[in-house]
Motif scaffolding. Structure first.
Motif, PDB file in Angstrom:
ATOM      1  N   SER A   1      16.936 -14.882  18.253  1.00 55.64           N
ATOM      2  CA  SER A   1      15.694 -14.171  18.518  1.00 55.64           C
ATOM      3  C   SER A   1      14.799 -15.003  19.423  1.00 55.64           C
ATOM      4  O   SER A   1      14.880 -16.240  19.425  1.00 55.64           O
ATOM      5  CB  SER A   1      14.941 -13.858  17.219  1.00 55.64           C
ATOM      6  OG  SER A   1      15.657 -12.942  16.423  1.00 55.64           O
TER       7      SER A   1
ATOM      8  N   ASP B   1       9.561 -10.800   8.608  1.00 54.90           N
ATOM      9  CA  ASP B   1      10.322  -9.658   8.099  1.00 54.90           C
ATOM     10  C   ASP B   1      11.228  -9.083   9.187  1.00 54.90           C
ATOM     11  O   ASP B   1      12.392  -8.748   8.930  1.00 54.90           O
ATOM     12  CB  ASP B   1       9.353  -8.591   7.588  1.00 54.90           C
ATOM     13  CG  ASP B   1      10.076  -7.389   7.012  1.00 54.90           C
ATOM     14  OD1 ASP B   1      10.818  -7.567   6.020  1.00 54.90           O
ATOM     15  OD2 ASP B   1       9.908  -6.275   7.549  1.00 54.90           O
ATOM     16  N   LYS B   2      10.710  -8.972  10.409  1.00 53.59           N
ATOM     17  CA  LYS B   2      11.531  -8.464  11.509  1.00 53.59           C
ATOM     18  C   LYS B   2      12.711  -9.387  11.793  1.00 53.59           C
ATOM     19  O   LYS B   2      13.836  -8.938  12.025  1.00 53.59           O
ATOM     20  CB  LYS B   2      10.681  -8.297  12.774  1.00 53.59           C
ATOM     21  CG  LYS B   2      11.464  -7.782  13.973  1.00 53.59           C
ATOM     22  CD  LYS B   2      10.639  -7.770  15.251  1.00 53.59           C
ATOM     23  CE  LYS B   2       9.707  -6.607  15.296  1.00 53.59           C
ATOM     24  NZ  LYS B   2       9.072  -6.443  16.650  1.00 53.59           N
TER      25      LYS B   2
ATOM     26  N   LYS C   1      22.216  -9.768  13.649  1.00 53.54           N
ATOM     27  CA  LYS C   1      21.600 -10.440  14.799  1.00 53.54           C
ATOM     28  C   LYS C   1      21.531 -11.937  14.526  1.00 53.54           C
ATOM     29  O   LYS C   1      21.095 -12.358  13.458  1.00 53.54           O
ATOM     30  CB  LYS C   1      20.204  -9.879  15.042  1.00 53.54           C
ATOM     31  CG  LYS C   1      19.547 -10.332  16.334  1.00 53.54           C
ATOM     32  CD  LYS C   1      18.222  -9.608  16.499  1.00 53.54           C
ATOM     33  CE  LYS C   1      17.512 -10.004  17.774  1.00 53.54           C
ATOM     34  NZ  LYS C   1      18.251  -9.640  18.977  1.00 53.54           N
TER      35      LYS C   1
ATOM     36  N   GLU D   1      14.189 -11.431   9.681  1.00 53.84           N
ATOM     37  CA  GLU D   1      15.152 -11.372   8.573  1.00 53.84           C
ATOM     38  C   GLU D   1      15.929 -10.054   8.579  1.00 53.84           C
ATOM     39  O   GLU D   1      17.119 -10.029   8.277  1.00 53.84           O
ATOM     40  CB  GLU D   1      14.423 -11.573   7.244  1.00 53.84           C
ATOM     41  CG  GLU D   1      13.896 -13.002   7.088  1.00 53.84           C
ATOM     42  CD  GLU D   1      13.115 -13.215   5.808  1.00 53.84           C
ATOM     43  OE1 GLU D   1      12.636 -12.198   5.232  1.00 53.84           O
ATOM     44  OE2 GLU D   1      12.970 -14.382   5.384  1.00 53.84           O
ATOM     45  N   ARG D   2      15.266  -8.960   8.956  1.00 57.10           N
ATOM     46  CA  ARG D   2      15.970  -7.687   9.062  1.00 57.10           C
ATOM     47  C   ARG D   2      17.008  -7.743  10.178  1.00 57.10           C
ATOM     48  O   ARG D   2      18.085  -7.152  10.070  1.00 57.10           O
ATOM     49  CB  ARG D   2      14.982  -6.550   9.322  1.00 57.10           C
ATOM     50  CG  ARG D   2      14.244  -6.094   8.063  1.00 57.10           C
ATOM     51  CD  ARG D   2      13.434  -4.825   8.295  1.00 57.10           C
ATOM     52  NE  ARG D   2      12.189  -5.078   9.019  1.00 57.10           N
ATOM     53  CZ  ARG D   2      11.954  -4.724  10.254  1.00 57.10           C
ATOM     54  NH1 ARG D   2      12.896  -4.088  10.939  1.00 57.10           N
ATOM     55  NH2 ARG D   2      10.796  -4.981  10.842  1.00 57.10           N
ATOM     56  N   GLY D   3      16.672  -8.468  11.247  1.00 57.70           N
ATOM     57  CA  GLY D   3      17.626  -8.634  12.326  1.00 57.70           C
ATOM     58  C   GLY D   3      18.861  -9.386  11.876  1.00 57.70           C
ATOM     59  O   GLY D   3      19.993  -9.021  12.219  1.00 57.70           O
TER      60      GLY D   3
ATOM     61  N   GLN E   1       4.976  -9.931   8.955  1.00 57.25           N
ATOM     62  CA  GLN E   1       5.727  -8.903   9.674  1.00 57.25           C
ATOM     63  C   GLN E   1       6.724  -9.518  10.654  1.00 57.25           C
ATOM     64  O   GLN E   1       7.842  -9.004  10.828  1.00 57.25           O
ATOM     65  CB  GLN E   1       4.753  -7.988  10.426  1.00 57.25           C
ATOM     66  CG  GLN E   1       3.914  -7.109   9.520  1.00 57.25           C
ATOM     67  CD  GLN E   1       2.985  -6.192  10.286  1.00 57.25           C
ATOM     68  OE1 GLN E   1       2.949  -6.213  11.528  1.00 57.25           O
ATOM     69  NE2 GLN E   1       2.217  -5.382   9.570  1.00 57.25           N
TER      70      GLN E   1
ATOM     71  N   GLU F   1      11.660 -10.501  20.860  1.00 50.26           N
ATOM     72  CA  GLU F   1      11.598  -9.812  19.571  1.00 50.26           C
ATOM     73  C   GLU F   1      10.162  -9.665  19.067  1.00 50.26           C
ATOM     74  O   GLU F   1       9.814  -8.678  18.430  1.00 50.26           O
ATOM     75  CB  GLU F   1      12.443 -10.553  18.539  1.00 50.26           C
ATOM     76  CG  GLU F   1      13.937 -10.267  18.589  1.00 50.26           C
ATOM     77  CD  GLU F   1      14.633 -10.730  19.865  1.00 50.26           C
ATOM     78  OE1 GLU F   1      15.586 -10.073  20.302  1.00 50.26           O
ATOM     79  OE2 GLU F   1      14.199 -11.771  20.438  1.00 50.26           O
TER      80      GLU F   1
ATOM     81  N   THR G   1      11.438 -19.642   6.742  1.00 56.63           N
ATOM     82  CA  THR G   1      12.802 -19.098   6.725  1.00 56.63           C
ATOM     83  C   THR G   1      13.877 -20.116   6.364  1.00 56.63           C
ATOM     84  O   THR G   1      14.965 -19.736   5.929  1.00 56.63           O
ATOM     85  CB  THR G   1      13.151 -18.505   8.101  1.00 56.63           C
ATOM     86  OG1 THR G   1      13.108 -19.561   9.089  1.00 56.63           O
ATOM     87  CG2 THR G   1      12.179 -17.401   8.493  1.00 56.63           C
TER      88      THR G   1
ATOM     89  N   GLU H   1      20.026  -9.517   8.869  1.00 57.18           N
ATOM     90  CA  GLU H   1      20.765  -8.653   7.940  1.00 57.18           C
ATOM     91  C   GLU H   1      21.675  -7.665   8.660  1.00 57.18           C
ATOM     92  O   GLU H   1      22.738  -7.288   8.150  1.00 57.18           O
ATOM     93  CB  GLU H   1      19.780  -7.893   7.040  1.00 57.18           C
ATOM     94  CG  GLU H   1      19.083  -8.778   6.014  1.00 57.18           C
ATOM     95  CD  GLU H   1      17.989  -8.041   5.259  1.00 57.18           C
ATOM     96  OE1 GLU H   1      17.823  -6.817   5.524  1.00 57.18           O
ATOM     97  OE2 GLU H   1      17.316  -8.671   4.430  1.00 57.18           O
ATOM     98  N   ARG H   2      21.273  -7.255   9.853  1.00 59.34           N
ATOM     99  CA  ARG H   2      22.121  -6.314  10.585  1.00 59.34           C
ATOM    100  C   ARG H   2      23.059  -7.023  11.570  1.00 59.34           C
ATOM    101  O   ARG H   2      23.688  -6.382  12.411  1.00 59.34           O
ATOM    102  CB  ARG H   2      21.267  -5.274  11.302  1.00 59.34           C
ATOM    103  CG  ARG H   2      20.493  -5.753  12.502  1.00 59.34           C
ATOM    104  CD  ARG H   2      19.883  -4.546  13.248  1.00 59.34           C
ATOM    105  NE  ARG H   2      19.364  -4.907  14.537  1.00 59.34           N
ATOM    106  CZ  ARG H   2      18.113  -5.238  14.788  1.00 59.34           C
ATOM    107  NH1 ARG H   2      17.231  -5.272  13.787  1.00 59.34           N
ATOM    108  NH2 ARG H   2      17.737  -5.535  16.012  1.00 59.34           N
TER     109      ARG H   2
END
Length: 332
Positions: free
Chosen positions: A229, A216-217, A226, A219-221, A213, A200, A251, A223-224
């Motif tokens: 990582s 953020d990546k 995932k 956490e976005r994962g 960043q 990732e 986190t 949210e969808r």
């Protein structure tokens, strides 16, 4: 009538070639040793192995080799001649002792298999009148003037195998894993194994990274949907353990860290590394027969090349950032 092989032997300015491995070991070094020995024997030249690198050279650990000396080693990792680091060889006294040992054993040329430190030793000997050819053997792939070094392909395959296994357990436990790979100050192992392993995020010394960043990546994962990582860290960036702790603190997640370490140096070399090492070792002998010295063997595309070792050591090796950028795009 003299055939071509005998003509080359008669014209060769060298009659006795020494070969040593120095610095960190790399899978494929044995294949290179085998090629140097058998190509030398093929041309009717004497060849001797020097154990324990430059330290062994100064100590006179030198033994003549023949076809049988390198039987059944092409598939073996490590180096039959062993390796060592030698601060003493950096001194004038150490180098003079090395030259004296070569003269004592009537060795008039030397093939050095190793990384940049090993090549600096080869250059020092060439400046003292010893014919030398460098063969790039290091898993780090950090030498200029060659696309690949011996051992790199095996190392990245070892890393990918580990990444695949860790991803299995990361998926099962729904965790984030940080994996630290070797490479010293180069990010090649991290970039290629990260791209091939679907990491990732990849952290390398050649490119700045933004922890915001990366978080953020991650956490976005989540949210969808995932739930796992892989963060790949090249050792030149810093300790994987510290990166893992920082991610965990930011986190609140449970982050596990794996340091692959010297696992990447071992194992049977891949077909690519065996073939590359065989070609490089043979070319080193050809160059010596042709009267060349202070050169480094390399490969560009599919073509074998030779570069002045001074020019090689004075150049900078750069990672292909387009591959790094592609890995980032594909991990969105």
């Amino acid at each position: 009538m003299v055939n071509e092989k005998d003509a080359l032997r008669l014209q060769s300015p060298v009659k006795h070639i020494g070969v040593l491995t120095s610095g960190g070991d790399a899978p494929g070094m044995n294949a290179a040793i085998r090629a140097v020995v058998r190509k030398s024997v093929y041309h009717g030249l004497r060849v001797s192995g020097i154990r324990h690198g430059y330290a062994g050279l100064m100590a006179g650990e030198i033994e003549e080799m023949d076809l049988g000396s390198v039987a059944d080693i092409i598939q073996r990792g490590g180096t039959k001649l062993y390796t060592a680091r030698s601060p003493e060889f950096l001194t004038d006294q150490g180098q003079e002792l090395g030259v004296a040992m070569l003269q004592k054993h009537d060795i008039d040329a030397l093939v050095v298999i190793g990384g940049d430190g090993s090549f600096r030793g080869a250059r020092a000997l060439s400046h003292r009148g010893v014919r030398t050819i460098g063969v790039p053997g290091t898993i780090d792939n950090d030498l200029p003037c060659t696309d690949y070094t011996i051992g790199f392909d095996t190392a990245i395959n070892t890393a990918i195998d580990a990444i695949d296994k860790i991803r299995d357990t990361a998926t099962s436990h729904e965790r984030t894993f940080v994996i630290e790979v070797m490479g010293r100050n180069a990010g090649d192992i991290a970039v290629i194994s990260g791209l091939a392993g679907g990491a990732e995020s990849i952290l390398i010394p050649e490119a700045p990274y933004d922890m915001d960043q990366i978080i953020d990546k991650l956490e976005r994962g989540v949210e969808r949907g995932k739930r796992h990582s892989i963060i790949l860290v090249a050792e030149g960036v810093g300790k994987g353990m510290k990166i893992g702790e920082l991610i965990g603190q930011r986190t609140g997640w449970e982050v596990r860290v794996t340091v692959l370490g010297h696992l990447q140096r071992g194992g049977s070399p891949t077909a690519f590394d065996r073939a590359l090492a065989s070609r490089m070792g043979a070319m080193a002998v050809d160059l010596l027969i042709q009267g060349e010295t202070s050169m480094m063997v390399g490969i560009k595309g599919k073509k074998m090349i030779a570069t002045d070792i001074d020019a090689a050591l004075d150049s900078m090796r750069e990672v292909d950032l387009s591959i790094y950028e592609l890995a980032g795009i594909l991990s969105i």
